[in-house]
Enzyme design. Structure first.
Site, PDB file in Angstrom:
ATOM      1  N   ASP A  82       0.862  -1.171   0.000  1.00  0.00           N
ATOM      2  CA  ASP A  82       0.000   0.000   0.000  1.00  0.00           C
ATOM      3  C   ASP A  82       0.911   1.237   0.000  1.00  0.00           C
ATOM      4  O   ASP A  82       2.108   1.131   0.313  1.00  0.00           O
ATOM      5  CB  ASP A  82      -0.859  -0.072   1.275  1.00  0.00           C
ATOM      6  N   ASP A 106      -0.138   5.112   1.041  1.00  0.00           N
ATOM      7  CA  ASP A 106      -0.318   6.082   2.132  1.00  0.00           C
ATOM      8  C   ASP A 106      -0.119   5.424   3.493  1.00  0.00           C
ATOM      9  O   ASP A 106      -0.824   4.470   3.847  1.00  0.00           O
ATOM     10  CB  ASP A 106      -1.736   6.672   2.103  1.00  0.00           C
ATOM     11  N   GLU A 122     -13.750   4.479   8.359  1.00  0.00           N
ATOM     12  CA  GLU A 122     -12.731   3.601   7.764  1.00  0.00           C
ATOM     13  C   GLU A 122     -11.941   2.860   8.839  1.00  0.00           C
ATOM     14  O   GLU A 122     -11.630   1.677   8.704  1.00  0.00           O
ATOM     15  CB  GLU A 122     -11.766   4.430   6.893  1.00  0.00           C
ATOM     16  N   SER A 170      -2.933   1.317  -4.358  1.00  0.00           N
ATOM     17  CA  SER A 170      -3.374   2.398  -3.484  1.00  0.00           C
ATOM     18  C   SER A 170      -4.757   2.924  -3.850  1.00  0.00           C
ATOM     19  O   SER A 170      -5.081   3.074  -5.027  1.00  0.00           O
ATOM     20  CB  SER A 170      -2.382   3.558  -3.582  1.00  0.00           C
ATOM     21  N   ALA A 171      -5.508   3.232  -2.827  1.00  0.00           N
ATOM     22  CA  ALA A 171      -6.798   3.887  -3.027  1.00  0.00           C
ATOM     23  C   ALA A 171      -6.618   5.407  -3.061  1.00  0.00           C
ATOM     24  O   ALA A 171      -7.580   6.157  -3.056  1.00  0.00           O
ATOM     25  CB  ALA A 171      -7.752   3.483  -1.916  1.00  0.00           C
TER      26      ALA A 171
HETATM   27  P1  TMP Z   1      -4.668   3.723   0.908  1.00  0.00           P
HETATM   28  O1  TMP Z   1      -3.482   4.551   0.576  1.00  0.00           O
HETATM   29  O2  TMP Z   1      -4.529   2.984   2.200  1.00  0.00           O
HETATM   30  O3  TMP Z   1      -5.024   2.849  -0.216  1.00  0.00           O
HETATM   31  O4  TMP Z   1      -5.932   4.654   1.173  1.00  0.00           O
HETATM   32  C1  TMP Z   1      -6.075   5.956   0.837  1.00  0.00           C
HETATM   33  C2  TMP Z   1      -6.404   6.805   2.013  1.00  0.00           C
HETATM   34  O5  TMP Z   1      -6.865   8.070   1.524  1.00  0.00           O
HETATM   35  C3  TMP Z   1      -7.500   6.311   2.945  1.00  0.00           C
HETATM   36  O6  TMP Z   1      -6.992   6.156   4.254  1.00  0.00           O
HETATM   37  C4  TMP Z   1      -8.528   7.432   2.968  1.00  0.00           C
HETATM   38  C5  TMP Z   1      -7.792   8.617   2.431  1.00  0.00           C
HETATM   39  N1  TMP Z   1      -8.612   9.619   1.746  1.00  0.00           N
HETATM   40  C6  TMP Z   1      -8.449  10.960   2.084  1.00  0.00           C
HETATM   41  O7  TMP Z   1      -7.651  11.295   2.953  1.00  0.00           O
HETATM   42  N2  TMP Z   1      -9.193  11.902   1.420  1.00  0.00           N
HETATM   43  C7  TMP Z   1     -10.097  11.577   0.451  1.00  0.00           C
HETATM   44  O8  TMP Z   1     -10.729  12.462  -0.128  1.00  0.00           O
HETATM   45  C8  TMP Z   1     -10.276  10.192   0.135  1.00  0.00           C
HETATM   46  C9  TMP Z   1     -11.262   9.793  -0.900  1.00  0.00           C
HETATM   47  C10 TMP Z   1      -9.506   9.251   0.790  1.00  0.00           C
END
Ligand code: TMP
Length: 289
Positions: free
Chosen positions: A43, A45, A89, A157-158
């Protein structure tokens, strides 16, 4: 490094292991397979990037835009969305099934909001350089070492792919063995952002379905050892598209430690608590490569 030395490295107050015999066995198998059998799925972030630096929170890739030069009204709306949905989350009392519709709601609203901002491709560089997003200490060594041994690295990554690439380029090197699957922006001919390229990837659909029509895992199916690194429970499914013999799951628990530690210890093989480095994965690479 011998397996005994490696287990000593893991013997630290902020490193938690539910089943040490299992971890020892998987590490031994991965060492035996060596670099030719290895693949990494990580991942971005707060896994490859820092959650805190010197007592101050660091940006995830969405927040990079909020810290940048976007209009105040956008920043306020984006913050309100995060204040609403981030506690959902990370709430260990809610099931993933309960969280999914809320996450779809969050990403849909956040992406729609970004589309109203007329972000230019060029502004992304500046947003990143002036942001508090930081790769973890040791991340460049991690990337360089994996490149030296041509070990494929999937960053799943999301967040926002364009921002992740820019952070890596500015603070380290984007090597050709690294592949990012994430939400990528669409730009028009004038270089203005007009939306996103594919279906939303949110924290709880990071599984094989989110690798759009990709044969990524098939192309490396001879790589039967996987190190998976994440910071949320959704990250555990990032490698589901690959059939591997040995998978070591390393989880970074950055917050809500007391209420989440037991659950993380059940789901991840190794849990690293409030640590802003990649020391544990890097020591593992020293044993394997
Ligand atoms: P990940 O990096 O673990 O895949 O997830 C992305 C993170 O981004 C998740 O913890 C939620 C965050 N996020 C924000 O901070 N702002 C936003 O507008 C969105 C949609 C997600």
């Amino acid at each position: 490094m011998t397996i005994e030395k490696m287990m000593e490295v893991l013997n630290k107050p902020n490193v938690h292991i539910g089943d040490p015999d299992h971890v020892k066995h998987v590490i031994e198998q991965i060492i035996q397979g060596g670099p030719d059998k290895l693949q990494i799925v990580a991942d971005f972030d707060f896994t490859l990037s820092k959650f805190y630096e010197k007592g101050k929170p660091c940006s995830g890739c969405h927040n990079v835009l909020e810290e940048g030069s976007l209009p105040e009204v956008y920043k306020e709306k984006a913050r309100t969305l995060r204040d609403t949905y981030f506690p959902i989350e990370t709430n260990p009392k809610l099931s993933i099934e309960e969280k999914i519709p809320k996450m779809i709601e969050w990403w849909t609203k956040a992406h729609a909001l970004l589309e109203t901002c007329e972000i230019s491709r060029d502004s992304i560089k500046h947003c990143v350089s002036s942001s508090t997003a930081k790769l973890r200490d040791g991340c460049s060594w991690f990337f360089d070492e994996l490149k030296t041994y041509e070990v494929p690295v999937l960053i799943f990554s999301a967040g926002i792919g364009d921002i992740i690439e820019e952070i890596i380029k500015q603070q380290s090197t984007m090597h050709d063995n690294m592949h990012i699957v994430s939400n990528y922006m669409k730009f028009n001919e004038e270089g203005k952002m007009t939306g996103f390229q594919n279906a939303i990837i949110h924290v709880y659909n990071k599984n094989e379905n989110a690798i759009h029509d990709s044969d990524y895992f098939q192309n490396i199916e001879h790589r039967t050892s996987m190190i998976l690194m994440g910071d949320s429970l959704g990250d555990l499914h990032m490698g589901d598209g690959a059939e591997v013999d040995h998978k070591l799951k390393i989880g970074f628990l950055n917050g809500r430690v007391e209420e989440s530690l037991e659950l993380y210890k059940k789901k991840y093989d190794i849990v690293i608590v409030e640590d802003e480095t990649l020391d544990v994965p890097n020591n593992l690479l020293l044993s394997i490569l």
